[in-house]
Design a protein around this motif. Structure first.
Motif, PDB file in Angstrom:
ATOM      1  N   VAL A 120       0.810  -1.223   0.000  1.00  0.00           N
ATOM      2  CA  VAL A 120       0.000   0.000   0.000  1.00  0.00           C
ATOM      3  C   VAL A 120       0.841   1.269   0.000  1.00  0.00           C
ATOM      4  O   VAL A 120       0.307   2.345  -0.270  1.00  0.00           O
ATOM      5  N   ALA A 121       2.137   1.179   0.298  1.00  0.00           N
ATOM      6  CA  ALA A 121       2.928   2.405   0.392  1.00  0.00           C
ATOM      7  C   ALA A 121       4.400   2.077   0.272  1.00  0.00           C
ATOM      8  O   ALA A 121       4.826   0.921   0.422  1.00  0.00           O
ATOM      9  N   LEU A 122       5.176   3.116  -0.021  1.00  0.00           N
ATOM     10  CA  LEU A 122       6.631   3.053   0.046  1.00  0.00           C
ATOM     11  C   LEU A 122       7.088   3.786   1.297  1.00  0.00           C
ATOM     12  O   LEU A 122       6.602   4.879   1.610  1.00  0.00           O
ATOM     13  N   VAL A 123       8.034   3.185   2.015  1.00  0.00           N
ATOM     14  CA  VAL A 123       8.605   3.797   3.207  1.00  0.00           C
ATOM     15  C   VAL A 123       9.769   4.686   2.783  1.00  0.00           C
ATOM     16  O   VAL A 123      10.343   4.517   1.701  1.00  0.00           O
ATOM     17  N   VAL A 126      -8.573  -0.438  -1.775  1.00  0.00           N
ATOM     18  CA  VAL A 126      -9.671  -1.140  -2.446  1.00  0.00           C
ATOM     19  C   VAL A 126      -9.201  -1.741  -3.765  1.00  0.00           C
ATOM     20  O   VAL A 126      -9.537  -2.885  -4.105  1.00  0.00           O
ATOM     21  N   THR A 127      -8.404  -0.999  -4.538  1.00  0.00           N
ATOM     22  CA  THR A 127      -7.939  -1.523  -5.825  1.00  0.00           C
ATOM     23  C   THR A 127      -7.006  -2.721  -5.640  1.00  0.00           C
ATOM     24  O   THR A 127      -6.972  -3.612  -6.486  1.00  0.00           O
ATOM     25  N   GLU A 128      -6.261  -2.753  -4.541  1.00  0.00           N
ATOM     26  CA  GLU A 128      -5.393  -3.904  -4.285  1.00  0.00           C
ATOM     27  C   GLU A 128      -6.195  -5.120  -3.828  1.00  0.00           C
ATOM     28  O   GLU A 128      -5.835  -6.262  -4.131  1.00  0.00           O
ATOM     29  N   LEU A 129      -7.284  -4.895  -3.102  1.00  0.00           N
ATOM     30  CA  LEU A 129      -8.095  -6.008  -2.606  1.00  0.00           C
ATOM     31  C   LEU A 129      -9.110  -6.497  -3.631  1.00  0.00           C
ATOM     32  O   LEU A 129      -9.605  -7.624  -3.516  1.00  0.00           O
ATOM     33  N   ALA A 130      -9.426  -5.676  -4.629  1.00  0.00           N
ATOM     34  CA  ALA A 130     -10.475  -6.038  -5.592  1.00  0.00           C
ATOM     35  C   ALA A 130     -10.208  -7.356  -6.311  1.00  0.00           C
ATOM     36  O   ALA A 130     -11.142  -8.149  -6.498  1.00  0.00           O
ATOM     37  N   THR A 154      -8.686  17.092   6.017  1.00  0.00           N
ATOM     38  CA  THR A 154      -9.178  17.244   4.656  1.00  0.00           C
ATOM     39  C   THR A 154      -8.008  17.515   3.696  1.00  0.00           C
ATOM     40  O   THR A 154      -7.079  18.255   4.021  1.00  0.00           O
ATOM     41  N   VAL A 155      -8.039  16.883   2.528  1.00  0.00           N
ATOM     42  CA  VAL A 155      -7.007  16.999   1.501  1.00  0.00           C
ATOM     43  C   VAL A 155      -5.639  16.555   2.040  1.00  0.00           C
ATOM     44  O   VAL A 155      -4.612  17.158   1.744  1.00  0.00           O
ATOM     45  N   SER A 156      -5.637  15.528   2.845  1.00  0.00           N
ATOM     46  CA  SER A 156      -4.375  14.977   3.351  1.00  0.00           C
ATOM     47  C   SER A 156      -3.960  13.714   2.611  1.00  0.00           C
ATOM     48  O   SER A 156      -2.872  13.194   2.850  1.00  0.00           O
ATOM     49  N   GLY A 157      -4.812  13.188   1.723  1.00  0.00           N
ATOM     50  CA  GLY A 157      -4.498  11.973   1.002  1.00  0.00           C
ATOM     51  C   GLY A 157      -5.163  10.736   1.557  1.00  0.00           C
ATOM     52  O   GLY A 157      -4.879   9.626   1.103  1.00  0.00           O
ATOM     53  N   LYS A 158      -6.066  10.913   2.515  1.00  0.00           N
ATOM     54  CA  LYS A 158      -6.730   9.765   3.134  1.00  0.00           C
ATOM     55  C   LYS A 158      -7.630   9.037   2.143  1.00  0.00           C
ATOM     56  O   LYS A 158      -7.652   7.798   2.100  1.00  0.00           O
ATOM     57  N   SER A 159      -8.355   9.763   1.327  1.00  0.00           N
ATOM     58  CA  SER A 159      -9.243   9.135   0.343  1.00  0.00           C
ATOM     59  C   SER A 159      -8.456   8.369  -0.713  1.00  0.00           C
ATOM     60  O   SER A 159      -8.857   7.282  -1.137  1.00  0.00           O
ATOM     61  N   VAL A 160      -7.320   8.923  -1.143  1.00  0.00           N
ATOM     62  CA  VAL A 160      -6.481   8.229  -2.122  1.00  0.00           C
ATOM     63  C   VAL A 160      -5.931   6.942  -1.519  1.00  0.00           C
ATOM     64  O   VAL A 160      -5.852   5.902  -2.187  1.00  0.00           O
ATOM     65  N   SER A 161      -5.539   6.997  -0.248  1.00  0.00           N
ATOM     66  CA  SER A 161      -5.061   5.788   0.430  1.00  0.00           C
ATOM     67  C   SER A 161      -6.142   4.723   0.481  1.00  0.00           C
ATOM     68  O   SER A 161      -5.875   3.531   0.302  1.00  0.00           O
ATOM     69  N   PRO A 193       0.934   5.232  -3.504  1.00  0.00           N
ATOM     70  CA  PRO A 193       0.858   5.766  -4.877  1.00  0.00           C
ATOM     71  C   PRO A 193      -0.459   6.484  -5.105  1.00  0.00           C
ATOM     72  O   PRO A 193      -1.480   6.168  -4.467  1.00  0.00           O
ATOM     73  N   TYR A 194      -0.447   7.437  -6.018  1.00  0.00           N
ATOM     74  CA  TYR A 194      -1.680   8.156  -6.331  1.00  0.00           C
ATOM     75  C   TYR A 194      -2.588   7.276  -7.189  1.00  0.00           C
ATOM     76  O   TYR A 194      -2.165   6.734  -8.217  1.00  0.00           O
ATOM     77  N   VAL A 195      -3.821   7.130  -6.754  1.00  0.00           N
ATOM     78  CA  VAL A 195      -4.836   6.368  -7.479  1.00  0.00           C
ATOM     79  C   VAL A 195      -6.039   7.280  -7.694  1.00  0.00           C
ATOM     80  O   VAL A 195      -6.683   7.698  -6.741  1.00  0.00           O
ATOM     81  N   SER A 196      -6.305   7.601  -8.939  1.00  0.00           N
ATOM     82  CA  SER A 196      -7.443   8.456  -9.241  1.00  0.00           C
ATOM     83  C   SER A 196      -8.741   7.702  -9.035  1.00  0.00           C
ATOM     84  O   SER A 196      -8.789   6.467  -9.011  1.00  0.00           O
ATOM     85  N   LEU A 197      -9.819   8.459  -8.895  1.00  0.00           N
ATOM     86  CA  LEU A 197     -11.129   7.823  -8.722  1.00  0.00           C
ATOM     87  C   LEU A 197     -11.507   7.031  -9.958  1.00  0.00           C
ATOM     88  O   LEU A 197     -12.091   5.950  -9.862  1.00  0.00           O
ATOM     89  N   ARG A 198     -11.164   7.526 -11.137  1.00  0.00           N
ATOM     90  CA  ARG A 198     -11.458   6.790 -12.373  1.00  0.00           C
ATOM     91  C   ARG A 198     -10.707   5.454 -12.399  1.00  0.00           C
ATOM     92  O   ARG A 198     -11.272   4.435 -12.779  1.00  0.00           O
ATOM     93  N   ARG A 199      -9.461   5.473 -11.995  1.00  0.00           N
ATOM     94  CA  ARG A 199      -8.685   4.234 -11.947  1.00  0.00           C
ATOM     95  C   ARG A 199      -9.313   3.232 -10.972  1.00  0.00           C
ATOM     96  O   ARG A 199      -9.443   2.040 -11.281  1.00  0.00           O
ATOM     97  N   ALA A 200      -9.704   3.699  -9.798  1.00  0.00           N
ATOM     98  CA  ALA A 200     -10.322   2.812  -8.813  1.00  0.00           C
ATOM     99  C   ALA A 200     -11.647   2.252  -9.324  1.00  0.00           C
ATOM    100  O   ALA A 200     -11.953   1.064  -9.138  1.00  0.00           O
ATOM    101  N   VAL A 201     -12.446   3.091  -9.995  1.00  0.00           N
ATOM    102  CA  VAL A 201     -13.721   2.621 -10.548  1.00  0.00           C
ATOM    103  C   VAL A 201     -13.482   1.564 -11.618  1.00  0.00           C
ATOM    104  O   VAL A 201     -14.181   0.534 -11.675  1.00  0.00           O
ATOM    105  N   ASN A 202     -12.501   1.787 -12.492  1.00  0.00           N
ATOM    106  CA  ASN A 202     -12.209   0.813 -13.546  1.00  0.00           C
ATOM    107  C   ASN A 202     -11.797  -0.535 -12.966  1.00  0.00           C
ATOM    108  O   ASN A 202     -12.229  -1.591 -13.452  1.00  0.00           O
TER     109      ASN A 202
END
Length: 451
Positions: free
Chosen positions: A160-163, A197-201, A185-192, A404-413
């Protein structure tokens, strides 16, 4: 003319090196920077160690031999450099400590070593008694995060992340079943959350979402969710349904234990992972986005609903691991202002991740029981460092990393592509999102924004 051509060639080569260093820092490091760092460390090792206070006086035997031979007094000895290797992000040194030194001496000198060797970051860890591994990062690995292709993935264990030392941080639900994720707000929590979710899908797990912000964060991912609630009332019913599922799973485990003198010890189990695969229940990952919206109340009439919700959450946190139910609780704050039971629930959330917060109190809610240094590290995250977070657990260990940055479109796809893997759980059927079946999406092809 020949001299001019040589100068032009040198200028173009230098410009290419600078572009490579900025655009592809890993390639630059492996090709040029790493070897320069090896030369720097090799030639200046003894003097740097002495300047950083990591040397010890010569032994009595060496002093006695020097006096007997009428020679100069031997110099102080640094730790022996056993080996040094170049990695994708920096250097790794293995040091053999001298008598009288310990790993704490090296740990307290990492900042001085960083400046002396001109590295971006230096960390150390004890490998075994007398041996310390020093990891030096040559560039800012958190500036542009990309999970290496060689990162291992297994059931309920995803990267899920790089150290900041260049290693990969994994979210292992079987090792750390429940986690609290705090961030402003706008700290990157939603992207995380999207990254998780994309890794578990693609895995055979059931994803259950609770998003009381009318589903704006988890609603677009609903095709991969086995159950979904977008308001506090339906969330309370969903949590109670999960508690009922947990009780049924415990009955299955109790029935299959069959404890007797004829049963080998290895076949006796107290969780779902010891059951035969044919009857093993599907593991469930419960994701709660913005827990404050779930627990806050505005009138006494909502108090009973909140008590139901909190009771169900605490029971799932206390007993859910053995039944294969894991919690991922996200929010901006998680303190006593959310009501009775908050501290009890937080005590059950072993994993902690804290993005940028607006006050020290919020960082203490997540990290105070881990380490004071972790709290300080969380409060120093700048507003322009979205996604950077302090990751820790109740063992006291913590690291600074970024997903890594994951856009909402990428997660939906991704969720649409693996929608056919969504388990159908009978206990959660009333909460299954009512959506039309989506065609699998080829992630290699660009998808229009209107799709």
């Amino acid at each position: 003319m020949s001299a001019l051509l040589v100068l032009v060639a040198l200028g173009l080569g230098l410009a290419g090196v600078l572009v490579l260093r900025h655009q592809r820092p890993a390639w630059y490091w492996l090709a040029i920077g790493g070897w320069l760092a090896v030369l720097r460390v090799s030639f200046g090792y003894s003097s740097v160690m002495e300047a950083c206070g990591l040397t010890v006086p010569p032994s009595r035997m060496r002093l006695m031999l020097a006096r007997a031979a009428n020679r100069e007094v031997p110099p102080n000895r640094p730790p022996r450099l056993v080996r040094m290797r170049i990695t994708r992000t920096g250097l790794v040194m293995r040091l053999r400590l001298c008598p009288g030194q310990d790993a704490f001496d090296v740990a307290t000198s990492t900042d001085r070593l960083r400046h002396s060797f001109l590295m971006h970051a230096v960390t150390s860890r004890e490998v075994k008694a007398g041996v310390v591994e020093v990891r030096m990062t040559g560039y800012d690995v958190l500036r542009r995060v990309q999970i290496p292709a060689r990162a291992e993935r297994s059931l309920l264990r995803v990267p899920v992340a790089l150290v900041d030392d260049g290693s990969v941080h994994y979210r292992d639900f079987r090792e750390v079943p429940h986690r609290l994720d705090l961030g402003a707000t706008v700290s990157g929590k939603s992207v995380s959350l999207r990254n998780l979710v994309t890794e578990l899908a693609p895995q055979p797990v059931a994803l259950v979402g609770i998003d009381c912000k009318q589903g704006v964060e988890l609603g677009p991912l609903a095709r991969r969710l086995s159950a979904f609630a977008d308001n506090p009332d339906s969330a309370a019913d969903l949590l109670e349904a999960l508690v009922e599922r947990m009780a049924q799973i415990y009955l299955v485990i109790r029935r299959e234990q069959r404890i007797s003198v004829d049963i080998p010890d290895a076949e006796i189990t107290a969780d779902i992972w010891g059951l035969p695969e044919a009857i093993r229940p599907t593991p469930v990952v419960l994701i709660v986005d913005e827990v404050a919206e779930l627990l806050l109340i505005s009138s006494n009439s909502e108090k009973k609903r909140r008590e139901r919700t909190m009771t169900a959450l605490v029971r799932l946190a206390q007993l859910g691991r053995a039944a294969g139910i894991y919690l991922e609780i996200c929010g901006q704050r998680f303190g006593a202002e959310l009501g009775e039971g908050t501290t009890m629930l937080r005590a059950q959330l072993t994993g902690r991740i804290c993005h940028r917060v607006n006050d020290e109190g919020s960082a203490k809610m997540a990290l105070a029981d881990i380490s004071p240094e972790a709290v300080l590290a969380a409060t120093t995250i700048a507003p322009n460092q979205q996604g950077v977070a302090v990751l820790g657990d109740s063992s006291g260990g913590w690291v600074r990393g970024r997903g890594p940055y994951v856009s909402l479109r990428r997660a939906v796809n991704v969720c649409n592509r693996y929608a056919h893997l969504t388990p159908d759980l009978p206990e959660l059927a009333p909460f299954r999102p009512a959506l039309p079946v989506a065609e699998p999406v080829d992630l290699a092809k660009p998808v229009p924004a209107s799709a």
